[in-house]
Design a protein around this motif. Sequence first.
Motif, PDB file in Angstrom:
ATOM      1  N   CYS A  12       0.808  -1.222   0.000  1.00  0.00           N
ATOM      2  CA  CYS A  12       0.000   0.000   0.000  1.00  0.00           C
ATOM      3  C   CYS A  12       0.839   1.269   0.000  1.00  0.00           C
ATOM      4  N   ASN A  15       3.270   1.887   2.787  1.00  0.00           N
ATOM      5  CA  ASN A  15       4.588   1.287   2.575  1.00  0.00           C
ATOM      6  C   ASN A  15       5.474   2.179   1.708  1.00  0.00           C
ATOM      7  N   THR A  46       7.818  -5.152   2.727  1.00  0.00           N
ATOM      8  CA  THR A  46       6.828  -6.140   2.312  1.00  0.00           C
ATOM      9  C   THR A  46       5.402  -5.847   2.732  1.00  0.00           C
ATOM     10  N   CYS A  47       4.491  -6.546   2.083  1.00  0.00           N
ATOM     11  CA  CYS A  47       3.059  -6.441   2.360  1.00  0.00           C
ATOM     12  C   CYS A  47       2.525  -7.825   2.714  1.00  0.00           C
ATOM     13  N   HIS A  48       1.601  -7.866   3.674  1.00  0.00           N
ATOM     14  CA  HIS A  48       1.087  -9.147   4.175  1.00  0.00           C
ATOM     15  C   HIS A  48      -0.409  -9.306   3.918  1.00  0.00           C
ATOM     16  N   ILE A  49      -0.988  -8.350   3.194  1.00  0.00           N
ATOM     17  CA  ILE A  49      -2.449  -8.265   3.159  1.00  0.00           C
ATOM     18  C   ILE A  49      -3.099  -9.490   2.513  1.00  0.00           C
ATOM     19  N   CYS A  82       5.178  -5.386   6.602  1.00  0.00           N
ATOM     20  CA  CYS A  82       4.171  -6.167   7.321  1.00  0.00           C
ATOM     21  C   CYS A  82       4.448  -7.660   7.359  1.00  0.00           C
ATOM     22  N   VAL A 164      -5.355  -8.657   8.356  1.00  0.00           N
ATOM     23  CA  VAL A 164      -4.172  -8.800   9.210  1.00  0.00           C
ATOM     24  C   VAL A 164      -3.661  -7.474   9.789  1.00  0.00           C
ATOM     25  N   THR A 168      -0.425  -6.603  12.171  1.00  0.00           N
ATOM     26  CA  THR A 168       0.873  -6.200  11.631  1.00  0.00           C
ATOM     27  C   THR A 168       1.216  -4.753  11.946  1.00  0.00           C
ATOM     28  N   ARG A 169       0.218  -3.894  11.975  1.00  0.00           N
ATOM     29  CA  ARG A 169       0.497  -2.469  12.203  1.00  0.00           C
ATOM     30  C   ARG A 169       0.116  -2.033  13.609  1.00  0.00           C
TER      31      ARG A 169
HETATM   32 FE1  SF4 Z   1      -0.075  -1.909   3.700  1.00  0.00          FE
HETATM   33 FE2  SF4 Z   1       0.869  -3.681   5.465  1.00  0.00          FE
HETATM   34 FE3  SF4 Z   1      -1.676  -3.638   4.949  1.00  0.00          FE
HETATM   35 FE4  SF4 Z   1       0.001  -4.491   3.094  1.00  0.00          FE
HETATM   36  S1  SF4 Z   1      -0.431  -5.449   5.075  1.00  0.00           S
HETATM   37  S2  SF4 Z   1      -1.714  -3.147   2.755  1.00  0.00           S
HETATM   38  S3  SF4 Z   1       1.729  -3.140   3.471  1.00  0.00           S
HETATM   39  S4  SF4 Z   1      -0.518  -2.022   5.918  1.00  0.00           S
END
Ligand code: SF4
Length: 439
Positions: A12, A15, A46-49, A82, A164, A168-169
């Motif tokens: 996103c 990031n 990285t992204c974990h979504i 993330c 998630v 993660t955040r």
């Molecule tokens: Fe953004 Fe992290 Fe959500 Fe991915 S998991 S969309 S990087 S906040």
Amino acid sequence: MTRTFAIKSFGCQMNVYDAERMGEALAADGLHEAGTESADVLILNTCHIREKAAEKLYSEVGRIAKRAREDGRKPVIAVTGCVAQAEGAEIMRRAGAVDLVVGPQAYHRLPELLKRQAAGEERLVDLDMPADSKFGALPGRQRRGPSAFLTIQEGCDKFCAFCVVPYTRGAEASRPMDALVEEARQLVAAGAREITLLGQNVNAWGQGNMRFGELLAEIAAIPGVERLRYTTSHPRDVTEAMILAHAEIPQLMPYLHLPVQSGSDRILAAMNRKHTRAFYLDIIARFRAARPDIAITSDFIVGFPGETEADFQDTLGIVEEVGYAQAFSFKYSPRLGTPAAERDDQVPEEVKSDRLQRLQALLQEKSLAFNAGTVGRACDILIERRGRQPGQWIGKSPWLQSVVVTDPTLTVGDIVSVEIVGAGPNSVEGRMLQMKTAA
Ligand code: SF4
Ligand code: 5AD
């Protein structure tokens, strides 16, 4: 010799923002930016979504390790973002080539961690979510470019059953007003003319009795902030002041990204969205009353556990009803540790794919209709980059359309007035009327 770094960012806009700030922190520490293929330190943000997003990390690390074996030069690999937060230990197990894992709330420590790594410490992991924010420990903004991001809020307390982000955040946390005003001023001084306020839940921003509507007014009042945007908002946190801001603040662009995810009340409840279809539609109507030309965009998930064809029809129905200008749509992806992943009524992959295709076809139709509806209108665009043809430029309209305009005298950062003369689903064509303010 000076160490060099490169950052590859996934996911996103937050990031993207984090990557800029990491880059600034490393530059302030004496490192130089280089290409991803040659840098001494490679940061994978990285992204974990969704599942695919995490898989990208492992294939990327695999690719770098292979290249390193071939030319005998392996960069220091730092995984941030993330996936780092969610799977720190797993990354260390699965990807032997990774040297550092740093979570999204700890990246201000990256320069120090890299020094420790250079001094011989191996495989460092920092997933702290410190109480005092990373922002205070980061250097000032030096961004170039006419459109800049500014993170005002991070984290989420909503716990949608599929998501998630709360893990993660972390919990919702708002940055102080004075820090945001100061950063916005720095961005303007560095050349920004447009600021996009970022947050997983921007409109949950609050400090004392100040709410998001007041923040919009404060930032818009900073000299040099010619355009103001924000993303992503949550329907539950919409306030009257925020709606009115669209009628009252000329710098605030007529654009609202308000994800609905599904048009079915049954699925919205199962998703723990804490709003109904009617509640959402009422908000949209109020924004439109305040600013009739506002462009509405959304995110959608198809194939959430238990979603029937009738539920999916409700999603198609809400797309028809709202007439979205643009939207992102995804197949539901089960994420470990989230409640929806545990459900035993998962929707088969073929059904998800079929629904996604049908939804995207309809969304594409709506985007084209929205863009066609702007043909004949005059508007200001902010030039952001060159187009493919010589003399061609791409700018953003108030409604965030990409506008292609041909005029060899333009440059990045110009605000020019154009007439929209042609429309496709993903961009429109503009005819130059006049220069408003040169970069
Ligand atoms: Fe953004 Fe992290 Fe959500 Fe991915 S998991 S969309 S990087 S906040
Ligand atoms: N599966 C599919 N899409 C998801 N999103 C968030 N979590 C998931 C998931 N588990 C989508 C939502 C959100 C956007 C950023 O990503 O639509 O608004």
